[in-house]
Design a protein around this motif. Structure first.
Motif, PDB file in Angstrom:
ATOM      1  N   PRO A   1      15.642  26.030 -37.637  1.00  0.00           N
ATOM      2  CA  PRO A   1      14.303  25.552 -37.241  1.00  0.00           C
ATOM      3  C   PRO A   1      13.185  26.318 -37.938  1.00  0.00           C
ATOM      4  CG  PRO A   1      15.727  25.818 -35.323  1.00  0.00           C
ATOM      5  CD  PRO A   1      16.454  26.414 -36.479  1.00  0.00           C
ATOM      6  N   GLU A   2      13.370  27.631 -38.110  1.00  0.00           N
ATOM      7  CA  GLU A   2      12.344  28.456 -38.739  1.00  0.00           C
ATOM      8  C   GLU A   2      12.137  28.056 -40.205  1.00  0.00           C
ATOM      9  OE1 GLU A   2      14.159  30.319 -35.299  1.00  0.00           O
ATOM     10  OE2 GLU A   2      15.060  29.694 -37.224  1.00  0.00           O
TER      11      GLU A   2
ATOM     12  N   ARG B   1       4.484  19.179 -40.280  1.00  0.00           N
ATOM     13  CA  ARG B   1       5.612  19.427 -39.388  1.00  0.00           C
ATOM     14  C   ARG B   1       6.855  18.706 -39.906  1.00  0.00           C
ATOM     15  NH1 ARG B   1       4.300  21.646 -34.548  1.00  0.00           N
ATOM     16  NH2 ARG B   1       2.083  21.794 -34.035  1.00  0.00           N
ATOM     17  N   PRO B   2       8.028  19.307 -39.726  1.00  0.00           N
ATOM     18  CA  PRO B   2       9.270  18.639 -40.135  1.00  0.00           C
ATOM     19  C   PRO B   2       9.605  17.513 -39.177  1.00  0.00           C
ATOM     20  CG  PRO B   2       9.794  20.713 -39.051  1.00  0.00           C
ATOM     21  CD  PRO B   2       8.286  20.653 -39.146  1.00  0.00           C
TER      22      PRO B   2
ATOM     23  N   ALA C   1       5.334  23.389 -43.588  1.00  0.00           N
ATOM     24  CA  ALA C   1       3.958  23.882 -43.628  1.00  0.00           C
ATOM     25  C   ALA C   1       3.529  24.209 -45.048  1.00  0.00           C
ATOM     26  CB  ALA C   1       3.835  25.122 -42.734  1.00  0.00           C
TER      27      ALA C   1
ATOM     28  N   GLN D   1      10.353  24.546 -40.414  1.00  0.00           N
ATOM     29  CA  GLN D   1       8.927  24.598 -40.133  1.00  0.00           C
ATOM     30  C   GLN D   1       8.160  25.297 -41.256  1.00  0.00           C
ATOM     31  OE1 GLN D   1       8.638  26.320 -36.213  1.00  0.00           O
ATOM     32  NE2 GLN D   1       9.932  24.702 -35.312  1.00  0.00           N
TER      33      GLN D   1
ATOM     34  N   VAL E   1       8.104  15.350 -44.097  1.00  0.00           N
ATOM     35  CA  VAL E   1       7.022  16.181 -43.570  1.00  0.00           C
ATOM     36  C   VAL E   1       5.873  15.266 -43.151  1.00  0.00           C
ATOM     37  CG1 VAL E   1       5.352  18.000 -44.097  1.00  0.00           C
ATOM     38  CG2 VAL E   1       7.701  18.137 -45.006  1.00  0.00           C
TER      39      VAL E   1
END
Length: 548
Positions: A35-36, A125-126, A43, A39, A121
């Motif tokens: 997740p990191e 945000r993904p 971004a 994101q 994207v």
């Protein structure tokens, strides 16, 4: 700051710095992404206003960061082989909705990536993740596209298990093929028909036989119909993609073309397919190198190889490292290419000098034979026509032949006897082939002098193969090009294997004597025909032979 690849023009230093920091990211080796990372990547992609691409190794380390689409990120050569994928996976962003594009999937397939993922994207945000893996060989498909889902639904997918299962299937199929075909290099053969029709098909069959003689395994033969050759890719980029797909499903690592490729074409085809690329000339040179046993034959073949290699030095990279080794001190400003070229020229000069010495010795041997008055009969013909086997049957101490192309490279001279003539010398020569590479004709010219100096030529034509008239024409045209004017006797060899109608057709069109060296049939008639031709040519019989 580690390098950022791709379309970086116009980016700020701070943006390049943040992109470079992506090299510090790690992903568990069994996961597609975290997740990191999703994101952070979304971004950054939104901030720079461009798609981004990451290349990760199988341990989950980021090895390359790029700006642009998947095709814009250069992918290093991995550990891939016939049983393995590259060990790299590619994750890139899409700033607009849409699935995996054809260029994306081509990157996956051509580089044998473990996987390829596209992360959509939206507003930084993904969102949706698109994921594709290679399909197992022999399924008829090149890739397997998983259903698009919100990226977090793919966080628990065990990617490593998928990759290991695919590699196990690739290894299993490779083991099956080894049992069926042996361990030879598997190759796709590509012929080009520019309107020749049956002749192009015959050329492709001959290319298959050349491949087997060189130790390869021809797994597929593809005849491409074209009005004009593509100056860059020979058969066109679309056809190359088809060939790459065929090679993957047939577990082949090599493309062999029936036409001679220019150096630029060979490089572009290799770059487009990721496969080893050979042409017909290179294949024939490899066969000659395989069969060269004597110092003279080895020198002749090496000279032909070096002359073929000279115009292909540019951009050879690692392939030239074996020639560049042990160079020692280089002059100021001398590039590796210049060193390689200079060393090749020195070697060519040395080999040419050695071959001149061999030619002088051969000329002296010919003069001695002429002084003794022993007639010389040169055996010529298409490669694998049965020349060596026939020599063994006609002469004393002949060597057994082999069912291979270019099995004999050195002139093999043996004594024999003909009724009404007496003692004669039979000389076996290198076999001919259509579109004989000019480098080989040049290198073997001294050896072929034996043909020019002969009192009589015994032209051996394989009557058991299709296309006998075409092979006869090829040999006669090559002899004419060498300036050979000696009278001929035609032997239709392997008559025991030939269809009766084919044998009758050749005799009606060309004449000749039907023989089988293995069965011994027709040898008496052939000896009589050779003796008659020698006597007509003005050869004086030895006194004791007139009563035999």
């Amino acid at each position: 700051m580690e390098k950022v690849f791709g379309k970086t023009e116009g980016l700020k230093k701070s943006e390049l710095k943040r992109l470079s920091n992506l090299y510090r990211r790690r992903v568990p080796k069994e996961r597609v992404l975290t997740p990191e990372l999703a994101q952070a990547l979304a971004a950054l992609s939104q901030e720079v206003g461009r798609p981004l691409a990451l290349l990760l190794d199988r341990e989950g380390r980021v090895v390359r960061v790029g700006v642009g689409d998947a095709k814009d990120l250069p992918i290093p050569e991995g550990a891939r082989g016939e049983r393995r994928l590259s060990g790299f996976r590619l994750l890139h962003t899409h700033l607009a909705p849409g699935g995996l594009s054809r260029p994306d999937l081509s990157v996956l397939f051509l580089n044998r990536l473990d996987s390829l993922a596209a992360l959509e994207v939206e507003a930084g945000r993904p969102t949706t993740l698109h994921l594709a893996l290679l399909a197992p060989p022999k399924t008829g498909e090149d890739w397997r596209i998983l259903p698009p889902r919100p990226y977090f639904q793919y966080l628990d997918l065990n990617l490593l298990a998928e990759v290991e299962a695919l590699e196990e299937e690739m290894a299993r199929q490779a083991r099956v093929r080894e049992v069926l075909d042996g361990s030879g290099e598997r190759a796709i053969l590509v012929g080009v028909d520019l309107g020749e029709g049956p002749e192009a098909e015959a050329g492709l069959e001959e290319l298959s036989e050349l491949t087997r003689t060189a130790g390869g395994v021809p797994v597929k033969k593809v005849l491409v119909f074209r009005q004009h050759l593509d100056p860059r890719y020979l058969v066109g980029l679309g056809k190359l993609e088809e060939l790459k797909s065929l090679a993957y499903h047939e577990n082949a690592s090599t493309l062999i073309f029936g036409l001679e490729l220019t150096p630029a074409q060979a490089r572009e085809i290799e770059r487009a397919t990721g496969l080893k690329v050979l042409d017909r000339t290179q294949l024939i040179l490899d066969i000659f190198a395989l069969h060269a046993k004597t110092p003279e034959a080895q020198a002749q073949v090496e000279l032909a190889q070096l002359k073929y290699l000279m115009p292909r030095l540019v951009g050879r990279g690692k392939e030239m490292s074996r020639l560049g080794g042990g160079i020692g001190t280089r002059g100021p400003g001398e590039t590796k290419l210049e060193v390689d070229r200079r060393r090749l020229l020195e070697r060519i000069t040395h080999l040419s000098r050695k071959l001149s010495e061999y030619a002088q010795r051969r000329e002296e041997a010919r003069r001695q034979r002429k002084r003794k008055g022993v007639p010389l009969i040169a055996i010529v013909g298409y490669t694998n026509a049965g020349k060596t086997t026939l020599l063994s049957a006609l002469a004393k101490g002949g060597e057994p032949g082999e069912d291979k192309l270019f099995a004999t490279l050195r002139p093999l001279t043996r004594r024999g006897f003909l009724p009404g003539v007496g003692e004669v010398l039979f000389t076996d020569t290198v076999g001919f082939i259509r579109r004989m590479p000019e480098e080989l004709l040049t290198a073997f010219r001294a050896t072929l002098e034996e043909v020019r100096e002969a009192d009589l030529l015994l032209h051996v034509l394989d009557a058991s193969q299709e296309g006998g008239l075409e092979r006869y024409r090829v040999v006669e045209e090559l002899l004419e090009g060498l300036g050979v004017e000696a009278p001929r006797v035609l032997a239709l060899s392997k008559a025991d294997r030939a269809a009766p109608y084919d044998l009758l057709y050749l005799r009606e069109r060309l004449g000749g004597v039907a023989v089988s060296a293995l069965k011994g049939t027709g040898l008496k008639e052939l000896r009589e025909a050779l003796a008659e031709a020698l006597l007509k040519a003005g050869v004086r019989p030895q006194a004791w032979a007139q009563y035999t």
